[in-house]
Design a protein around this motif. Sequence first.
Motif, PDB file in Angstrom:
ATOM      1  N   THR A  90      -4.585  28.290  55.862  1.00 34.25           N
ATOM      2  CA  THR A  90      -4.770  27.294  54.821  1.00 34.25           C
ATOM      3  C   THR A  90      -5.617  26.169  55.402  1.00 34.25           C
ATOM      4  OG1 THR A  90      -2.587  27.812  53.914  1.00 34.25           O
ATOM      5  CG2 THR A  90      -3.594  25.739  53.215  1.00 34.25           C
ATOM      6  N   PRO A  91      -6.855  26.004  54.954  1.00 28.90           N
ATOM      7  CA  PRO A  91      -7.701  24.940  55.500  1.00 28.90           C
ATOM      8  C   PRO A  91      -7.137  23.543  55.226  1.00 28.90           C
ATOM      9  CG  PRO A  91      -8.994  26.497  54.186  1.00 28.90           C
ATOM     10  CD  PRO A  91      -7.547  26.810  53.951  1.00 28.90           C
ATOM     11  N   GLY A  92      -7.361  22.630  56.176  1.00 28.76           N
ATOM     12  CA  GLY A  92      -7.021  21.233  55.972  1.00 28.76           C
ATOM     13  C   GLY A  92      -5.605  20.830  56.312  1.00 28.76           C
ATOM     14  N   VAL A  93      -4.822  21.727  56.908  1.00 29.35           N
ATOM     15  CA  VAL A  93      -3.420  21.414  57.210  1.00 29.35           C
ATOM     16  C   VAL A  93      -3.324  20.229  58.176  1.00 29.35           C
ATOM     17  CG1 VAL A  93      -1.321  22.273  58.341  1.00 29.35           C
ATOM     18  CG2 VAL A  93      -2.555  23.720  56.712  1.00 29.35           C
ATOM     19  N   GLY A  94      -4.021  20.284  59.292  1.00 25.54           N
ATOM     20  CA  GLY A  94      -3.949  19.210  60.282  1.00 25.54           C
ATOM     21  C   GLY A  94      -4.418  17.880  59.727  1.00 25.54           C
ATOM     22  N   SER A  95      -5.490  17.897  58.963  1.00 25.16           N
ATOM     23  CA  SER A  95      -6.014  16.663  58.367  1.00 25.16           C
ATOM     24  C   SER A  95      -5.029  16.078  57.367  1.00 25.16           C
ATOM     25  CB  SER A  95      -7.353  16.937  57.674  1.00 25.16           C
ATOM     26  OG  SER A  95      -8.300  17.361  58.625  1.00 25.16           O
ATOM     27  N   ALA A  96      -4.310  16.934  56.653  1.00 23.10           N
ATOM     28  CA  ALA A  96      -3.316  16.464  55.686  1.00 23.10           C
ATOM     29  C   ALA A  96      -2.089  15.884  56.388  1.00 23.10           C
ATOM     30  CB  ALA A  96      -2.907  17.607  54.755  1.00 23.10           C
TER      31      ALA A  96
END
Length: 169
Positions: A90-96
């Motif tokens: 799932t892209p963007g997990v760390g940024s979220a």
Amino acid sequence: MHIRKAVSADAAELSSLLNEIILAGGTTALETPLSAAEFADWFIDGEFPLTCHVAEHDRSLVGFQSLSLYGDPPKGFADIATFARLNPRTPGVGSALFPATRAAAGEFGIEFINATIRADNISGLGYYAKMGFETYDRLVQVPLQDGTPVDRIKKRFRVDAGHHTIPDA
């Protein structure tokens, strides 16, 4: 994607997510899978974790990020760990996850968040650079369990960076 604090009941699903990453190899310094109880102790409610947030997407946990005092970091420092599900990705997990972790660090009075990343973890190094972490040290030739030497890059993030008050006009 929904971000919330991890609870003990998340440990089984999160340990499974983490163990998949450990078994794939090449990105985490962790090399031995953790049971759900070990996971809860290390990341959620043991002696060293300060906070742990999870990312939920389509009713499943797709990643987590923790802040911990494991290893007796210097005063004002806490260690961060970030993991995102490999399959399905799932892209963007760390940024979220990072805004919640950064806010928690501020609440705990943490001055710097430390990330120690394997030098061969290109995606991890890129992620922490993107979040604003700056390299400040390198641990040279740290052996893996099989004896393979791999450098560790130490990056830090100043928690109050970017938080400026606007003077009264």
